[in-house]
Design a protein around this motif. Sequence first.
Motif, PDB file in Angstrom:
ATOM      1  N   GLY A  32       0.949  -1.627  -0.194  1.00 18.72           N
ATOM      2  CA  GLY A  32       0.317  -0.184   0.331  1.00 18.72           C
ATOM      3  C   GLY A  32       1.121   1.273  -0.659  1.00 18.72           C
ATOM      4  N   LEU A  33       2.433   1.074   0.941  1.00 21.97           N
ATOM      5  CA  LEU A  33       3.078   2.552   0.508  1.00 21.97           C
ATOM      6  C   LEU A  33       3.447   2.239  -0.474  1.00 21.97           C
ATOM      7  CD1 LEU A  33       4.562   1.446   4.613  1.00 21.97           C
ATOM      8  CD2 LEU A  33       2.882   3.439   3.580  1.00 21.97           C
ATOM      9  N   ALA A  34       4.192   1.388  -1.029  1.00 19.27           N
ATOM     10  CA  ALA A  34       4.607   0.849  -2.160  1.00 19.27           C
ATOM     11  C   ALA A  34       3.712   2.140  -3.195  1.00 19.27           C
ATOM     12  CB  ALA A  34       5.024   0.001  -3.011  1.00 19.27           C
ATOM     13  N   LEU A  35       1.875   1.588  -3.212  1.00 18.45           N
ATOM     14  CA  LEU A  35       0.891   2.451  -3.971  1.00 18.45           C
ATOM     15  C   LEU A  35       1.516   3.794  -4.152  1.00 18.45           C
ATOM     16  CD1 LEU A  35      -1.640  -0.079  -4.610  1.00 18.45           C
ATOM     17  CD2 LEU A  35      -0.047   0.363  -6.448  1.00 18.45           C
ATOM     18  N   ARG A  36       1.546   4.165  -2.812  1.00 17.17           N
ATOM     19  CA  ARG A  36       1.440   5.687  -2.789  1.00 17.17           C
ATOM     20  C   ARG A  36       2.178   6.466  -3.402  1.00 17.17           C
ATOM     21  NH1 ARG A  36       0.508   7.000   3.207  1.00 17.17           N
ATOM     22  NH2 ARG A  36      -1.307   5.802   3.301  1.00 17.17           N
ATOM     23  N   ARG A  37       3.622   5.998  -2.583  1.00 19.82           N
ATOM     24  CA  ARG A  37       4.902   6.827  -3.614  1.00 19.82           C
ATOM     25  C   ARG A  37       4.927   6.519  -5.203  1.00 19.82           C
ATOM     26  NH1 ARG A  37       6.660  10.133  -0.793  1.00 19.82           N
ATOM     27  NH2 ARG A  37       8.994   9.591  -1.601  1.00 19.82           N
ATOM     28  N   PHE A  38       4.233   5.548  -5.208  1.00 22.81           N
ATOM     29  CA  PHE A  38       4.274   5.617  -6.930  1.00 22.81           C
ATOM     30  C   PHE A  38       3.815   6.292  -7.652  1.00 22.81           C
ATOM     31  CE2 PHE A  38       2.219   2.911 -11.149  1.00 22.81           C
ATOM     32  CZ  PHE A  38       4.001   3.400 -11.582  1.00 22.81           C
ATOM     33  N   GLN A  39       2.687   6.521  -7.489  1.00 23.80           N
ATOM     34  CA  GLN A  39       1.032   7.513  -7.494  1.00 23.80           C
ATOM     35  C   GLN A  39       1.883   8.663  -7.372  1.00 23.80           C
ATOM     36  OE1 GLN A  39      -1.583   7.045  -9.220  1.00 23.80           O
ATOM     37  NE2 GLN A  39      -1.414   9.093 -10.019  1.00 23.80           N
ATOM     38  N   GLU A  40       2.643   8.892  -6.325  1.00 23.93           N
ATOM     39  CA  GLU A  40       3.433  10.339  -6.526  1.00 23.93           C
ATOM     40  C   GLU A  40       4.907  11.080  -7.365  1.00 23.93           C
ATOM     41  OE1 GLU A  40       5.426  10.505  -2.108  1.00 23.93           O
ATOM     42  OE2 GLU A  40       3.176  10.440  -1.149  1.00 23.93           O
ATOM     43  N   ALA A  41       5.177   9.578  -7.374  1.00 22.54           N
ATOM     44  CA  ALA A  41       6.107   9.511  -9.132  1.00 22.54           C
ATOM     45  C   ALA A  41       5.569  10.000  -9.942  1.00 22.54           C
ATOM     46  CB  ALA A  41       7.097   8.210  -8.676  1.00 22.54           C
ATOM     47  N   LEU A  42       4.383   9.430 -10.199  1.00 18.79           N
ATOM     48  CA  LEU A  42       3.444   9.603 -10.858  1.00 18.79           C
ATOM     49  C   LEU A  42       3.420  10.913 -11.826  1.00 18.79           C
ATOM     50  CD1 LEU A  42       2.081   6.066 -11.970  1.00 18.79           C
ATOM     51  CD2 LEU A  42       3.581   6.639 -13.336  1.00 18.79           C
ATOM     52  N   ASP A  43       3.090  11.932 -10.734  1.00 21.35           N
ATOM     53  CA  ASP A  43       2.517  12.924 -10.806  1.00 21.35           C
ATOM     54  C   ASP A  43       3.378  14.282 -11.566  1.00 21.35           C
ATOM     55  OD1 ASP A  43      -0.274  11.498 -10.468  1.00 21.35           O
ATOM     56  OD2 ASP A  43       0.360  12.663  -8.002  1.00 21.35           O
ATOM     57  N   LEU A  44       4.872  13.083 -11.220  1.00 17.77           N
ATOM     58  CA  LEU A  44       6.432  14.232 -11.106  1.00 17.77           C
ATOM     59  C   LEU A  44       6.942  14.032 -12.680  1.00 17.77           C
ATOM     60  CD1 LEU A  44       7.320  14.453  -7.518  1.00 17.77           C
ATOM     61  CD2 LEU A  44       5.954  16.658  -8.587  1.00 17.77           C
ATOM     62  N   PRO A  45       6.810  14.510 -13.130  1.00 15.88           N
ATOM     63  CA  PRO A  45       7.146  14.161 -14.920  1.00 15.88           C
ATOM     64  C   PRO A  45       8.768  14.116 -14.535  1.00 15.88           C
ATOM     65  CG  PRO A  45       6.156  16.438 -14.465  1.00 15.88           C
ATOM     66  CD  PRO A  45       6.195  16.390 -13.526  1.00 15.88           C
ATOM     67  N   VAL A  46       9.295  14.601 -14.639  1.00 17.59           N
ATOM     68  CA  VAL A  46      11.036  13.966 -13.595  1.00 17.59           C
ATOM     69  C   VAL A  46      11.147  12.824 -13.206  1.00 17.59           C
ATOM     70  CG1 VAL A  46      13.566  14.857 -12.697  1.00 17.59           C
ATOM     71  CG2 VAL A  46      11.965  16.360 -13.616  1.00 17.59           C
ATOM     72  N   GLU A  47      10.382  12.519 -12.087  1.00 17.85           N
ATOM     73  CA  GLU A  47      10.291  11.287 -11.478  1.00 17.85           C
ATOM     74  C   GLU A  47       9.842   9.940 -12.348  1.00 17.85           C
ATOM     75  OE1 GLU A  47      11.423  10.783  -7.815  1.00 17.85           O
ATOM     76  OE2 GLU A  47      12.649  12.077  -8.424  1.00 17.85           O
ATOM     77  N   ALA A  48       8.701  10.449 -12.966  1.00 16.63           N
ATOM     78  CA  ALA A  48       7.645   9.266 -13.500  1.00 16.63           C
ATOM     79  C   ALA A  48       8.892   8.669 -15.153  1.00 16.63           C
ATOM     80  CB  ALA A  48       6.427  10.525 -14.834  1.00 16.63           C
ATOM     81  N   VAL A  49       9.746   9.262 -15.554  1.00 17.35           N
ATOM     82  CA  VAL A  49       9.853   8.768 -16.648  1.00 17.35           C
ATOM     83  C   VAL A  49      11.790   7.935 -16.157  1.00 17.35           C
ATOM     84  CG1 VAL A  49       9.628  10.330 -18.327  1.00 17.35           C
ATOM     85  CG2 VAL A  49      11.735  10.921 -17.374  1.00 17.35           C
ATOM     86  N   LYS A  50      11.941   7.883 -14.539  1.00 18.55           N
ATOM     87  CA  LYS A  50      12.556   7.884 -14.237  1.00 18.55           C
ATOM     88  C   LYS A  50      12.687   5.876 -14.158  1.00 18.55           C
ATOM     89  CE  LYS A  50      14.226  10.144 -10.625  1.00 18.55           C
ATOM     90  NZ  LYS A  50      15.171  10.644  -8.807  1.00 18.55           N
ATOM     91  N   ASP A  51      13.685   4.610 -14.365  1.00 13.41           N
ATOM     92  CA  ASP A  51      13.697   3.875 -14.183  1.00 13.41           C
ATOM     93  C   ASP A  51      13.605   3.279 -12.677  1.00 13.41           C
ATOM     94  OD1 ASP A  51      15.914   3.832 -16.863  1.00 13.41           O
ATOM     95  OD2 ASP A  51      16.956   3.530 -15.885  1.00 13.41           O
ATOM     96  N   GLU A  52      13.444   3.657 -11.926  1.00 17.81           N
ATOM     97  CA  GLU A  52      13.102   3.179 -10.759  1.00 17.81           C
ATOM     98  C   GLU A  52      11.742   3.118 -10.635  1.00 17.81           C
ATOM     99  OE1 GLU A  52      15.410   5.742 -10.720  1.00 17.81           O
ATOM    100  OE2 GLU A  52      16.913   5.119  -9.542  1.00 17.81           O
ATOM    101  N   THR A  53      11.293   3.924 -10.974  1.00 17.70           N
ATOM    102  CA  THR A  53       9.678   4.130 -11.759  1.00 17.70           C
ATOM    103  C   THR A  53       9.002   3.221 -12.592  1.00 17.70           C
ATOM    104  OG1 THR A  53       9.485   6.450 -10.807  1.00 17.70           O
ATOM    105  CG2 THR A  53       7.423   5.526 -11.871  1.00 17.70           C
ATOM    106  N   PHE A  54       9.569   3.137 -12.994  1.00 20.77           N
ATOM    107  CA  PHE A  54       9.757   1.875 -14.390  1.00 20.77           C
ATOM    108  C   PHE A  54       9.632   0.282 -13.144  1.00 20.77           C
ATOM    109  CE2 PHE A  54       9.285  -0.611 -17.453  1.00 20.77           C
ATOM    110  CZ  PHE A  54       8.244  -0.129 -19.007  1.00 20.77           C
ATOM    111  N   ALA A  55      10.779   0.545 -13.054  1.00 25.18           N
ATOM    112  CA  ALA A  55      10.624  -1.325 -12.120  1.00 25.18           C
ATOM    113  C   ALA A  55      10.073  -0.998 -10.852  1.00 25.18           C
ATOM    114  CB  ALA A  55      12.310  -0.932 -11.121  1.00 25.18           C
ATOM    115  N   THR A  56       9.708   0.145 -10.196  1.00 26.83           N
ATOM    116  CA  THR A  56       8.846  -0.499  -9.380  1.00 26.83           C
ATOM    117  C   THR A  56       7.443  -0.976 -10.139  1.00 26.83           C
ATOM    118  OG1 THR A  56       8.901   1.938  -8.286  1.00 26.83           O
ATOM    119  CG2 THR A  56       7.077   1.060  -7.950  1.00 26.83           C
ATOM    120  N   LEU A  57       6.751  -0.460 -11.351  1.00 21.58           N
ATOM    121  CA  LEU A  57       6.066  -0.659 -12.048  1.00 21.58           C
ATOM    122  C   LEU A  57       5.935  -2.512 -11.922  1.00 21.58           C
ATOM    123  CD1 LEU A  57       2.950  -0.342 -12.894  1.00 21.58           C
ATOM    124  CD2 LEU A  57       3.824  -0.128 -15.124  1.00 21.58           C
TER     125      LEU A  57
END
Length: 554
Positions: free
Chosen positions: A211-236
């Motif tokens: 649940g915490l991962a989903l919340r932080r993942f959504q925060e990353a998607l809302d930020l253009p710089v964070e959304a394209v990071k490898d960490e964000t894609f790896a999270t998915l």
Amino acid sequence: MVYGGKPSTGCHLCRKRKIKVGQIYKLHLCHNPCYIYLIPLDGKFPCLAHSTLSASQCDEEHPGCRNCTIYGQPCPGYRSDGIFRNETHKIQELVKKTRSSLPSGKPPSSHDLSAGSGRQKSPLSIYRISDSTWEEKAICYFFDQYTICDTTGGVGHLGFVPSLYAACRDQSSSDPASSSLRLAVDATALMALSNRVKAPEIVAQARNRFGLALRRFQEALDLPVEAVKDETFATLVILSMFEDISGDRLGLTSSHTAGFEALTKLRGESQLGHARGLDMFKFAYVHMQVEFLLLRGRTTIDPDWIVERLDSADPLQSLMILASKTTQLLTEPWSTSTSLGSAGVTKLASWIDSCRALDAELVRWSQSLPDMWLPLETRSYTGEDVLTYREMIIATIWAHFRAVRILVYLTMVDLFRTLSSVVNSPGIHREASQYEIDGLRLSLDLISETCRSVPFYFGEIDLLGNPIPPSAEGTTRVRAFWVYSMLWPLWYIVSCGLATPEQTQMIREVLARTGSELGIKLAIMLAGYDGQGAMPSPPEIYSFEQSVGGLSAM
């Protein structure tokens, strides 16, 4: 008084910061014992390495260790060699508790004492090993079983995850992309280990971190710089695995497929320019193609963009190109609003020609592979003719290839039947009938090849057909990721309607058995599902009566 075992010989500060000396975990969960060294970095969660311990451990130098110097604190020194502790009260309480549970007058035996400790409400104490936490054991298990570095065939899957996870744990920043990946890996690792050793007590921890991962993942998607990071894609990527390991799919369709499409388009072609990005893309693309093809979905990703940027000389990427072409070709007839007959004769003939050309490309793919990629025909120790492979990754790619060819065949049969029903031509009827006979024979051969590969797929035999003894716990030796990779092509073989009852039963049984042993709930769910009606509920695989020896070697 009893001797408390060999204590840590590190300095007081290193022990307080949980920097251990030569900590080694031995895993008996794959074909050979796997020794994994945990290297704590400056008191943070340990990362993994398959080599000797680095200087991050306490070097026990006098008058002070090097770690304390780097940490900027004076070394407080070391404790004496002999450490004893008074266990008299604990033993008295154990005997008293055991006597109270025995019939009156019966003296306790050694068996009674050991059995008494196993009747605690929580079995966690049975699994607990000194100097390691549930999180440490879970990460060890997950990285060993679900991440594959480059193999002899030059292909690996999720091999980037351990280093990326370690970097996220080591860095001081708490950006959404990094923290979401840490939480997603922790959650999935805990869920995987919980299912594997049948310990439901740590499921709550896994779901909390999910649940915490989903919340932080959504925060990353809302930020253009964070959304394209490898960490964000790896999270998915990791969250999609959590869904399948935990059995949280509400149906055959994954809840993360749309996210894969969106992030793939957002990241663009730059993701294919480095090894980590390409590795993640391959995993996500296979995930999407399985859904588009086997479940007849529809992709919004431009197939031409994929084809232009993949290396056709690489066997896996070449097959990905063909899968993309298959999706592009079959989407149109599948999406016909009323029936195939309404498309018209010209369109039907065009689709048939395209399917034939595509099938010819699939044949060329199988014929142009290097020798090391080809299946090996051998005789099993049971006397059966089986297929083996030089690497498990090659075996999984062949399983997907056969499923795609059968899918193309079935689509072509539908097109031929529709064409012969709307055109009263003896020539077309003969051609349709002949193709159906030839195509059926081909598909049955492909299904037979898949079934002959099952003993190798699931770790029952080696390359030469010799038996692979089960682990000390009596479970399969195959790594969990390979079973996870085989689920959809094997399920398609079962659900396409062409397999014999014996073949269907064999696949269902092996999926259910290995899914239960390895804790992959999706495997158990697919084993009992034929694609009709509602997806079965996640199975209950926990049992307090089962042996807990599976973790005792960790």
